[in-house]
Design an enzyme around this catalytic site. Structure first.
Site, PDB file in Angstrom:
ATOM      1  N   GLY A 102      -7.703   7.062 -29.100  1.00 57.50           N
ATOM      2  CA  GLY A 102      -7.322   7.950 -28.004  1.00 57.50           C
ATOM      3  C   GLY A 102      -7.014   9.357 -28.492  1.00 57.50           C
ATOM      4  O   GLY A 102      -7.183  10.326 -27.742  1.00 57.50           O
ATOM      5  N   GLU A 119     -11.393   1.702 -32.020  1.00 57.30           N
ATOM      6  CA  GLU A 119     -11.008   0.742 -30.973  1.00 57.30           C
ATOM      7  C   GLU A 119     -11.668  -0.621 -31.165  1.00 57.30           C
ATOM      8  O   GLU A 119     -11.069  -1.663 -30.906  1.00 57.30           O
ATOM      9  CB  GLU A 119     -11.389   1.293 -29.590  1.00 57.30           C
ATOM     10  CG  GLU A 119     -10.471   2.393 -29.079  1.00 57.30           C
ATOM     11  CD  GLU A 119     -10.886   3.791 -29.526  1.00 57.30           C
ATOM     12  OE1 GLU A 119     -11.672   3.912 -30.489  1.00 57.30           O
ATOM     13  OE2 GLU A 119     -10.418   4.765 -28.904  1.00 57.30           O
ATOM     14  N   ALA A 138      -3.872   5.184 -29.203  1.00 59.03           N
ATOM     15  CA  ALA A 138      -2.960   4.473 -28.284  1.00 59.03           C
ATOM     16  C   ALA A 138      -1.863   3.784 -29.083  1.00 59.03           C
ATOM     17  O   ALA A 138      -2.059   3.433 -30.252  1.00 59.03           O
ATOM     18  CB  ALA A 138      -3.754   3.441 -27.505  1.00 59.03           C
ATOM     19  N   GLU A 176     -10.234  11.029 -28.702  1.00 53.03           N
ATOM     20  CA  GLU A 176     -10.765  11.205 -27.338  1.00 53.03           C
ATOM     21  C   GLU A 176     -10.087  12.388 -26.651  1.00 53.03           C
ATOM     22  O   GLU A 176     -10.722  13.143 -25.916  1.00 53.03           O
ATOM     23  CB  GLU A 176     -10.561   9.915 -26.533  1.00 53.03           C
ATOM     24  CG  GLU A 176     -11.450   8.783 -27.058  1.00 53.03           C
ATOM     25  CD  GLU A 176     -11.220   7.491 -26.318  1.00 53.03           C
ATOM     26  OE1 GLU A 176     -10.233   6.799 -26.639  1.00 53.03           O
ATOM     27  OE2 GLU A 176     -12.005   7.160 -25.421  1.00 53.03           O
TER      28      GLU A 176
END
Ligand SMILES: CCCCCCCC(=O)CC(=O)SCCNC(=O)CCNC(=O)[C@H](O)C(C)(C)COP(=O)(O)OP(=O)(O)OC[C@H]1O[C@@H](n2cnc3c(N)ncnc32)[C@H](O)[C@@H]1OP(=O)(O)O
Ligand SMILES: NC(=O)C1=CN([C@@H]2O[C@H](COP(=O)(O)OP(=O)(O)OC[C@H]3O[C@@H](n4cnc5c(N)ncnc54)[C@H](O)[C@@H]3O)[C@@H](O)[C@H]2O)C=CC1
Length: 716
Positions: A100, A123, A61, A103
């Site tokens: 992310g 994270e 992110a 992911e």
């Protein structure tokens, strides 16, 4: 922010484009959604490869967007679409696949990684959890224990480890994208039923409850009050016990709580502050981007005691040749064994050959004649250090940088004894020097920008968080520690016990309290410094007043009993034997405190944790404001990183200056005024004028302080 190209006739190549790390900004997420729709709806496209521009897959992110209003499309529905499609989607992972980014890759049907790639779900280090399905897919793919370890530590792993864990399907040394394209074509039209991770059952664990109970206990203990690691365990537990979609709902709820937490803000601040401190500046205007470092190939360490040994290891591990000088035969022999042992064990862990050949040992300071940089780490004795600096200045080749690891002596004074004071810089390491991340780099009034640039670059090579600070007593870290320790002593005088003070600090998030820490490093260390700074004066009532100001001789009295802490088996606590790590409250200390109070007519009162925190932490913060006001630290980030990486300040509280901004500057000011009224003879409690000015300016957020300070200075 993402590009689509049709390659090899049937493969849709989607390239993430958001330099420098292809972070998932709103525009990048929109790009992924648009390009993926295009690829999946285009009949010519039979398979898809996702990669990142500039040989980095994706750094996760866009952290800069956190704390702002989140716009752009969420990625969860797109990842579900990717996973559900009948066209094979392959992630081509180069550089990093983090957060992310990983992911997204977990939603793909296959993952091919370059051998140098790093993968992880960091994270938790930002106060969050993997909330784009990562906490639900990873345990299904690699099993619960491995997933918990990766998610709760945020550790970045190598491609080789990822392959071993089953996180990637293949590792290559050649072009990852080319391999992924070839592979994608080879699986076009084949069934993907076995490739959709969200459909996998979570691998069975016997005695699940007991496993999670144990894990939770361990994680809680290591977290020191951080909430994200706990949420990570809860999310993985949901993956292990619930159907995928129910687990996703738990993941969402946990993320909602974490996302707006003050801990997440603090950790995200730390992420950027850690990078900001490398962009140093000096009061002269010299800066990191305009000052050229000199190459350092060969360095020397003088004095192979506690610090010199660790520094030798750190230099050798950074790939430098090292000349290690020690005058005492016994110390030299011992140092060789210790240094070689550390290097061999580290090399074994990494599966590499140790770098022992790069170190030469000598008794003779003349052995350093041809080195590029020297780090002096002899006893903290001014006369000795003066002599060593004069010798170094005489024997070293012209241009050698001369550095000192002193913790309290004047860098300018040592520089003045050399032919080239512009080459002298303080390099204040923390014990153990090869482990602790912090390096306080102290520039003197004559240090050249080139010298500072060279040392900052060397710090980076050694993997340190290097923070440049000006020269003053105790520099930044130890100077701020003085009021903190002083308050801890006063609290004992007024009725607290070492256990109570330490408990309050541990609950705040420090790995240990001030008294336990003092026992660990040796109560005599600060005793020696105190004796040099403030020669022992009168006894009795007068002992509690020095130069008209409040003074507590408690630490001195303890040392006079030979209670030097852990190493002697007795200090503020008692230990089973000298060197033992298990500290127990000591009735002797309680008695000692009662007698002391009785002698001085002090009446013990009840002290609560809030008072401990306010007095210890606010006095430390107040000194931080003085340091900023004097320009010793260029900004609050510098102070914060020194405390986070050198003094165990809990990362999830962002450092003392960030913490002050969270508490509210007006509140800190009001409490300091309160305590200063009660103790007018304690100057550290007198609110610093910069703090007052910041409050008058409306308590701006921490990232604006530098500008306010600049403005204040320009008005002087
Ligand atoms: C309600 C829902 C809201 C949405 C929630 C979504 C939740 C998620 O999706 C979860 C996440 O991904 S959280 C982010 C996880 N990613 C990370 O923690 C990786 C952070 N980056 C790194 O480790 C290294 O930069 C890296 C290993 C990548 C590269 O290291 P280097 O040493 O090569 O380079 P750096 O000096 O660290 O970085 C270069 C510049 O890039 C900036 N940067 C790095 N990662 C960033 C990131 N993820 N976002 C924004 N900026 C980032 C970094 O600050 C630096 O810039 P400057 O400081 O200007 O030099
Ligand atoms: N111990 C700690 O936690 C920290 C210490 N420091 C500073 O690091 C310096 C060294 O401290 P420690 O390693 O703890 O001391 P130490 O007492 O463990 O080691 C000092 C070593 O220097 C050697 N030595 C003395 N004169 C010498 C000379 N002329 N040439 C070569 N070697 C000589 C001694 O024989 C001894 O082995 C001090 O300035 C101290 O303030 C800084 C940060 C932390």
């Amino acid at each position: 922010m993402a590009q689509f190209t049709l390659v090899s006739g049937s493969v849709g190549l989607i390239t993430l484009q958001n330099p420098p790390v292809n972070a998932l900004s709103a525009a990048t997420r929109q790009g992924i959604v648009d390009m993926m729709n295009k690829a999946l709806n285009d009949p010519e496209v039979k398979s898809v490869v996702v990669c990142g521009q500039n040989r980095i897959f994706c750094g996760g992110a866009d952290i800069k967007e956190f704390g702002t209003k989140i716009s752009g499309p969420p990625l969860i529905p797109t990842i579900h679409t990717i996973e559900a499609t009948n066209k094979p989607v392959v992630a081509a992972i180069e550089g990093s696949a983090l957060g992310g980014g990983l992911e997204l890759a977990l939603g793909c049907h296959y993952r091919i990684a370059h051998s140098k790639a790093r993968l992880g779900l960091p994270e938790v280090t930002l106060g969050l959890l993997p909330a784009i399905g990562g906490s639900q897919r990873l345990p299904r793919l690699i099993g619960v224990p491995a997933a918990i370890e990766l998610i709760t530590t945020g550790r970045h792993i190598t491609a080789a480890e990822a392959l071993q864990l089953g996180l990637v399907d293949h590792v290559t040394r050649s072009s990852t994208v080319d391999e992924a394209i070839k592979f994608a074509q080879s699986v076009e039209g084949k069934s993907l039923d076995s490739r959709r991770i969200s459909n996998y059952p979570c691998p069975h664990l016997p005695d699940l409850d007991a496993v999670f109970e144990g894990v939770m206990q361990e994680v809680r203990q290591k977290a020191h009050g951080a909430i994200a690691p706990i949420a990570c365990v809860q999310a993985v537990r949901a993956a292990a016990t619930l159907p995928y979609l129910e687990g996703m709902e738990i993941e969402r709820q946990l993320m909602e709580t974490l996302f707006t937490s003050s801990q997440a803000r603090a950790l995200q601040y730390t992420f950027f502050a850690q990078r900001a401190v490398s962009r140093w500046s000096m009061p002269s205007g010299a800066r990191w981007d305009t000052s050229m470092p000199k190459p350092v190939h060969k360095a020397a360490v003088i004095g192979l005691g506690t610090m010199g040994r660790g520094i030798t290891v750190a230099l050798a591990q950074a790939g430098l040749s090292v000349v290690a000088v020690e005058t005492q035969e016994k110390q030299l022999k011992e140092a060789k064994l210790v240094v070689s042992g550390i290097l061999e064990r580290a090399a074994q862990r990494r599966g590499m050959a140790p770098t022992l050949a790069k170190i030469t040992y000598s008794h003779d300071i003349r052995a350093v004649a041809d080195v590029d940089l020297v780090i002096e780490a002899v006893f903290e004795d001014e006369a000795l250090k003066e002599k060593v600096f004069q010798q170094l200045s005489a024997v070293c080749k012209p241009g050698t940088f001369l550095c000192t690891n002193t913790s309290s002596l004047d860098v300018d004074h040592l520089a003045s004894l050399t032919h080239n004071p512009e080459l002298v810089v303080g390099m204040h390491f923390f014990a153990p020097a090869h482990v602790m991340k912090l390096l306080e780099v102290v520039y003197g009034s004559k240090s050249s920008p080139e010298a500072l640039a060279t040392v900052m670059q060397l710090g980076k090579r050694m993997g340190k968080v290097s923070v440049a600070v000006g020269n003053c007593w105790g520099f930044v870290g130890n100077r701020m520690l003085k009021p903190y320790m002083e308050q801890a002593f006063y609290l004992l005088e007024e009725g607290a016990t070492p256990e109570l003070v330490d408990q309050a600090l541990v609950e705040f998030g420090f790995p240990m309290g001030v008294f336990r820490m003092s026992d660990l490093s040796g109560t005599d260390v600060y005793w020696k410094i105190r004796k040099e700074a403030e020669p022992v004066g009168a006894s009795g009532q007068e002992a509690r007043v020095r130069k008209g100001l409040r003074y507590s001789p408690l630490g001195d009295l303890l040392c006079e009993q030979g209670r030097f802490g852990q190493k002697t088996g007795q200090g503020w606590y008692q230990y089973d034997k000298p060197g033992s790590r298990v500290a127990r409250p000591d009735p002797w200390v309680h008695n000692f405190l009662e007698e002391y109070r009785a002698r001085h007519g002090l009446v013990a009162r009840r002290i609560d944790h809030a008072e401990v925190l306010e007095r210890c932490l606010y006095s430390l913060i107040n000194e931080g404001f003085r340091i900023l006001e004097e320009g010793i630290a260029a900004g609050p980030e510098d102070i914060d990183m020194i405390y986070v990486f050198g003094y165990g300040w809990p990362k999830h509280r962002g450092g003392p200056m960030f913490y002050a901004s969270m508490v509210g500057l007006a509140k800190i000011l009001e409490r300091l005024e309160h305590y200063h009224r009660a103790h007018p003879d304690v100057p550290f409690m007198q609110p610093c004028s910069l703090l007052r000015k910041l409050v008058t300016c409306g308590s701006p957020p921490v990232h604006k302080w530098k500008d306010v300070i600049k403005k204040i200075h320009s008005q002087l």
